[in-house]
Design an enzyme around this catalytic site. Sequence first.
Site, short mmCIF file in Angstrom:
data_model
loop_
_atom_site.label_atom_id
_atom_site.label_comp_id
_atom_site.label_asym_id
_atom_site.label_seq_id
_atom_site.Cartn_x
_atom_site.Cartn_y
_atom_site.Cartn_z
N CYS A 116 -8.96 -1.16 -11.75
CA CYS A 116 -7.53 -0.92 -11.93
C CYS A 116 -6.96 -2.07 -12.75
CB CYS A 116 -6.84 -0.84 -10.57
SG CYS A 116 -6.98 -2.39 -9.67
N SER A 140 -16.35 2.35 -0.74
CA SER A 140 -15.79 3.54 -0.09
C SER A 140 -14.95 4.35 -1.06
CB SER A 140 -14.98 3.15 1.14
OG SER A 140 -13.92 2.31 0.77
N THR A 150 -1.57 -1.92 -0.62
CA THR A 150 -1.55 -1.14 -1.87
C THR A 150 -2.59 -0.03 -1.92
OG1 THR A 150 -3.00 -2.77 -2.92
CG2 THR A 150 -0.64 -3.02 -3.30
N GLU A 191 -5.82 -8.58 1.53
CA GLU A 191 -4.46 -8.39 1.00
C GLU A 191 -3.43 -8.39 2.13
OE1 GLU A 191 -3.62 -4.84 -1.51
OE2 GLU A 191 -1.74 -4.81 -0.38
#
Length: 291
Positions: A18, A229, A172, A134
């Site tokens: 990303c 995953s 996120t 995170e």
Amino acid sequence: MHHSQTRKIIMAEKAGFCFGVQRAVDKVYAETEKGGQVYTFGPIIHNETVISDLAARGVRIIHSADEAEALHGATVVLRSHGVTREVFRKLSENKEVRLIDATCPFVRRIHEIVEERSRAGDYIVIIGNVGHAEVEGTLGWSEGPASVIETAEEARAFRLPDGMPLTVVAQTTFNARKFEEFIAILKEKGYNGFIVNTICSATSERQAEARRISRQVDAMIVIGSSTSSNSAKLFEICRRECDRTFFIQSYEDLGPGDLAGAGTIGITAGASTPRNIIEEVMEHVGNGTNF
Ligand code: F3S
């Protein structure tokens, strides 16, 4: 046989890293070009190929701000996940460290919301996975009470201290459906507050594109690590649309004849698959060698 000439490849635009991860990886590579000792705060990405390539370029990994106390004149790059405010403060006050903040801007925005709203007196709820880097980082920007909700049971059991306003954010990469479900549970309990859906669209856009491509091809290839995953999820989505879907780590995993007779082939890749691995697959599938 010349089907290699007529073979059409549809490459997913949102395959692989990303925006935030690509940005962080680029920053580390850019730092290695400058000479000097480079550290990353935790592995920059969960991908062994990239990590060992960086290690070969002399990049080392530290795991705490205290470890950085012993450094003399080093560059430390923060990964896209971000860190707690305490870690950020310690590293930026360390005169021996040049800090490069590669926290994803979308994660940084969550930190700002949590910092501001907790300072204003709100109770902070983070919908996400307990212990995820995170989430731990985000928790660390709260100046008051905060908790993480990972399951529907936890949402049901949650008690907001009397009279306290509530702010809710999300990890996120959290599942959007579950987020909505937990918010509904909180609302049923009468907890309304300031709710910000901070789930990043990178994952859902990658999945939607993979679904769309797999519907229009004869064979579909998903490139990703077997331990990832999000790659497994991509494979599952594609296989639902296309029986001939292959889950591979590199082009070598494709067997002879796997793609025989397939006129149109789609390719996508999980979030931790580096660009060069994707390009290698494209090249081999494109020129039809051995397949
Ligand atoms: Fe990636 Fe940043 Fe979204 S790291 S998944 S672009 S929040």
